[in-house]
Design a protein around this motif. Structure first.
Motif, PDB file in Angstrom:
ATOM      1  N   HIS A 274      37.364  51.280 -10.631  1.00  0.00           N
ATOM      2  CA  HIS A 274      37.840  52.666 -10.732  1.00  0.00           C
ATOM      3  C   HIS A 274      38.156  53.181  -9.328  1.00  0.00           C
ATOM      4  O   HIS A 274      37.347  53.027  -8.409  1.00  0.00           O
ATOM      5  CB  HIS A 274      36.774  53.540 -11.385  1.00  0.00           C
ATOM      6  N   PRO A 275      39.299  53.818  -9.119  1.00  0.00           N
ATOM      7  CA  PRO A 275      39.681  54.239  -7.763  1.00  0.00           C
ATOM      8  C   PRO A 275      38.759  55.264  -7.137  1.00  0.00           C
ATOM      9  O   PRO A 275      38.727  55.388  -5.903  1.00  0.00           O
ATOM     10  CB  PRO A 275      41.092  54.817  -7.953  1.00  0.00           C
ATOM     11  N   ASN A 276      37.994  56.002  -7.926  1.00  0.00           N
ATOM     12  CA  ASN A 276      37.059  56.975  -7.357  1.00  0.00           C
ATOM     13  C   ASN A 276      35.663  56.423  -7.142  1.00  0.00           C
ATOM     14  O   ASN A 276      34.808  57.112  -6.570  1.00  0.00           O
ATOM     15  CB  ASN A 276      36.981  58.227  -8.234  1.00  0.00           C
ATOM     16  N   VAL A 277      35.393  55.212  -7.594  1.00  0.00           N
ATOM     17  CA  VAL A 277      34.087  54.589  -7.359  1.00  0.00           C
ATOM     18  C   VAL A 277      34.205  53.741  -6.100  1.00  0.00           C
ATOM     19  O   VAL A 277      34.767  52.645  -6.114  1.00  0.00           O
ATOM     20  CB  VAL A 277      33.622  53.762  -8.568  1.00  0.00           C
ATOM     21  N   ALA A 278      33.676  54.282  -5.000  1.00  0.00           N
ATOM     22  CA  ALA A 278      33.932  53.706  -3.676  1.00  0.00           C
ATOM     23  C   ALA A 278      32.815  52.818  -3.164  1.00  0.00           C
ATOM     24  O   ALA A 278      33.015  52.075  -2.194  1.00  0.00           O
ATOM     25  CB  ALA A 278      34.165  54.834  -2.663  1.00  0.00           C
ATOM     26  N   GLY A 279      31.625  52.901  -3.780  1.00  0.00           N
ATOM     27  CA  GLY A 279      30.532  52.123  -3.220  1.00  0.00           C
ATOM     28  C   GLY A 279      29.334  52.054  -4.125  1.00  0.00           C
ATOM     29  O   GLY A 279      29.272  52.649  -5.215  1.00  0.00           O
ATOM     30  N   TYR A 280      28.344  51.330  -3.627  1.00  0.00           N
ATOM     31  CA  TYR A 280      27.123  51.034  -4.372  1.00  0.00           C
ATOM     32  C   TYR A 280      25.952  51.090  -3.405  1.00  0.00           C
ATOM     33  O   TYR A 280      25.965  50.428  -2.360  1.00  0.00           O
ATOM     34  CB  TYR A 280      27.248  49.632  -4.985  1.00  0.00           C
ATOM     35  N   LYS A 281      24.953  51.912  -3.727  1.00  0.00           N
ATOM     36  CA  LYS A 281      23.717  51.956  -2.943  1.00  0.00           C
ATOM     37  C   LYS A 281      22.693  51.067  -3.625  1.00  0.00           C
ATOM     38  O   LYS A 281      22.258  51.344  -4.737  1.00  0.00           O
ATOM     39  CB  LYS A 281      23.199  53.383  -2.810  1.00  0.00           C
ATOM     40  N   ALA A 282      22.303  50.006  -2.933  1.00  0.00           N
ATOM     41  CA  ALA A 282      21.453  48.977  -3.519  1.00  0.00           C
ATOM     42  C   ALA A 282      20.001  49.202  -3.124  1.00  0.00           C
ATOM     43  O   ALA A 282      19.621  49.014  -1.964  1.00  0.00           O
ATOM     44  CB  ALA A 282      21.912  47.599  -3.051  1.00  0.00           C
ATOM     45  N   ALA A 283      19.183  49.609  -4.084  1.00  0.00           N
ATOM     46  CA  ALA A 283      17.762  49.802  -3.824  1.00  0.00           C
ATOM     47  C   ALA A 283      16.926  49.123  -4.911  1.00  0.00           C
ATOM     48  O   ALA A 283      15.825  49.558  -5.225  1.00  0.00           O
ATOM     49  CB  ALA A 283      17.432  51.286  -3.745  1.00  0.00           C
ATOM     50  N   GLU A 284      17.472  48.042  -5.464  1.00  0.00           N
ATOM     51  CA  GLU A 284      16.750  47.307  -6.503  1.00  0.00           C
ATOM     52  C   GLU A 284      15.886  46.192  -5.944  1.00  0.00           C
ATOM     53  O   GLU A 284      15.079  45.611  -6.654  1.00  0.00           O
ATOM     54  CB  GLU A 284      17.715  46.736  -7.551  1.00  0.00           C
ATOM     55  N   GLY A 285      16.067  45.855  -4.656  1.00  0.00           N
ATOM     56  CA  GLY A 285      15.245  44.832  -4.031  1.00  0.00           C
ATOM     57  C   GLY A 285      15.564  43.415  -4.450  1.00  0.00           C
ATOM     58  O   GLY A 285      14.786  42.496  -4.166  1.00  0.00           O
ATOM     59  N   ASP A 286      16.691  43.198  -5.100  1.00  0.00           N
ATOM     60  CA  ASP A 286      17.072  41.874  -5.605  1.00  0.00           C
ATOM     61  C   ASP A 286      18.278  41.385  -4.811  1.00  0.00           C
ATOM     62  O   ASP A 286      19.425  41.716  -5.126  1.00  0.00           O
ATOM     63  CB  ASP A 286      17.400  41.977  -7.092  1.00  0.00           C
ATOM     64  N   LEU A 287      18.027  40.595  -3.773  1.00  0.00           N
ATOM     65  CA  LEU A 287      19.118  40.145  -2.908  1.00  0.00           C
ATOM     66  C   LEU A 287      20.094  39.245  -3.643  1.00  0.00           C
ATOM     67  O   LEU A 287      21.290  39.211  -3.289  1.00  0.00           O
ATOM     68  CB  LEU A 287      18.557  39.420  -1.686  1.00  0.00           C
ATOM     69  N   ASN A 288      19.630  38.520  -4.645  1.00  0.00           N
ATOM     70  CA  ASN A 288      20.551  37.679  -5.403  1.00  0.00           C
ATOM     71  C   ASN A 288      21.583  38.545  -6.134  1.00  0.00           C
ATOM     72  O   ASN A 288      22.796  38.280  -6.087  1.00  0.00           O
ATOM     73  CB  ASN A 288      19.778  36.825  -6.410  1.00  0.00           C
ATOM     74  N   ALA A 289      21.112  39.628  -6.792  1.00  0.00           N
ATOM     75  CA  ALA A 289      22.031  40.525  -7.497  1.00  0.00           C
ATOM     76  C   ALA A 289      22.938  41.255  -6.517  1.00  0.00           C
ATOM     77  O   ALA A 289      24.143  41.413  -6.762  1.00  0.00           O
ATOM     78  CB  ALA A 289      21.236  41.529  -8.330  1.00  0.00           C
ATOM     79  N   ILE A 290      22.391  41.699  -5.392  1.00  0.00           N
ATOM     80  CA  ILE A 290      23.190  42.418  -4.403  1.00  0.00           C
ATOM     81  C   ILE A 290      24.273  41.509  -3.832  1.00  0.00           C
ATOM     82  O   ILE A 290      25.441  41.902  -3.693  1.00  0.00           O
ATOM     83  CB  ILE A 290      22.288  42.974  -3.282  1.00  0.00           C
ATOM     84  N   GLY A 291      23.900  40.277  -3.517  1.00  0.00           N
ATOM     85  CA  GLY A 291      24.879  39.320  -3.007  1.00  0.00           C
ATOM     86  C   GLY A 291      25.976  39.032  -4.014  1.00  0.00           C
ATOM     87  O   GLY A 291      27.152  38.891  -3.650  1.00  0.00           O
TER      88      GLY A 291
END
Length: 306
Positions: A158-175
């Protein structure tokens, strides 16, 4: 529309100062915003979890956004505007936009624990209605439900969804999210100070940081080194900041960071109930950590406190 909005660097998750009568201290709030801007951060994030948004009225929420927008000159303001009610989050987002926010940070709905389809529709409803860059915020320790990578990747289109703040502690999912959104105008930001360096190492763009309230120059130096590919310097900065990262989460955020600001700055130590002041033994530990930074160069310190 497609926004040209840079989400690279360090964005302090600001505290909200209160006076002894439980009223927002707007003079201190503005001064704190100016202090952080002068320290070289990339932007400011008021009224998120660290800003005690859960205890603010909607009118107070908007007034905090307005005060921070008015206080700074050259950095963007990313206003927290999430809620567990889609209707309420939309209304807060619209009001934050009208107050002058440059972008929005939207925590996922808490307590309700919607399924992934409900999370997707929640974010798309706001993205379709409010024409500002928006950051999806995943913090399952507070919300009770994680946002799965497939959902984040879908929202990133979506053009208005610009980013993601990752605070789940799961580096595999974040990567995985970084890997699958590399072709999008989409930034993954750390929402956990202790994981900022690893997240940058897999392609993250920076951090929405609690520690940057206390040590903005050192936090910026660490992230800049990581984004420049200077692994040794970034690792050194990370270890310098490690004791602070641990001390700031010895109790529920924002209890320790508010106390740290009270120790360091002309900042009121008050929090809104049900939060309480930092326990004396933890305050002693925090003060010891802060003492180790005081008087050292702004981008390096020898810190040996536990």
């Amino acid at each position: 529309m497609t926004h040209d909005f840079d989400l690279t660097g360090v964005f302090p998750a600001m505290c909200t100062p209160f006076d002894a009568d439980d009223r927002i201290d707007f003079e201190t709030l503005r001064a704190d915003a100016r202090r952080l801007e002068a320290a070289g951060v990339a932007g400011l994030v008021p009224v998120g979890s660290t800003g005690e948004s859960a205890t603010l009225t909607h009118d107070e929420h908007v007034r905090v956004v307005e005060a921070v927008v008015d206080a700074v000159d050259d950095v963007p303001v990313i206003a927290g505007s999430g809620s567990n009610s889609t209707r309420e989050a939309l209304a807060l987002s619209e009001r934050a936009a009208a107050a002058g926010a440059d972008a929005l940070l939207l925590i996922s709905p808490y307590y309700n624990r919607p399924e992934q389809g409900g999370l997707r529709e929640h974010y798309l409803t706001i993205a379709d209605a409010v024409d500002l860059p928006q950051i999806v915020y995943n913090v399952p320790s507070r919300t009770g439900q994680t946002i799965e990578p497939d959902t984040v990747v879908d929202l990133a289109s979506h053009p208005n969804v610009a980013g993601y703040k990752a605070a789940e502690g799961d580096l595999n999912a974040i990567g995985e999210i970084v890997e699958r959104t590399r072709d999008e105008a989409f930034a993954v930001l750390s929402g956990d100070d202790a994981l900022t360096l690893p997240i940058c190492a897999v392609g993250g763009a920076g951090a929405i940081s609690v520690a940057a309230n206390v040590e903005p120059e050192r936090t910026v130096a660490m992230v800049d080194a990581a984004l420049d590919g200077d692994v040794e310097r970034a690792r050194t900065r990370h270890h310098d900041l490690g004791p602070l990262f641990r001390a700031l989460f010895c109790e529920t955020n924002p209890i320790p960071v508010t106390e740290a600001l009270a120790i360091r700055e002309d900042y009121p130590p008050h929090l809104r109930a049900p939060l309480t002041r930092l326990a004396p033994e933890n305050r002693d530990r925090l003060e010891s950590v802060l003492d180790a930074y005081d008087g050292a160069d702004a981008t390096t310190a020898e810190v040996n406190a536990p």
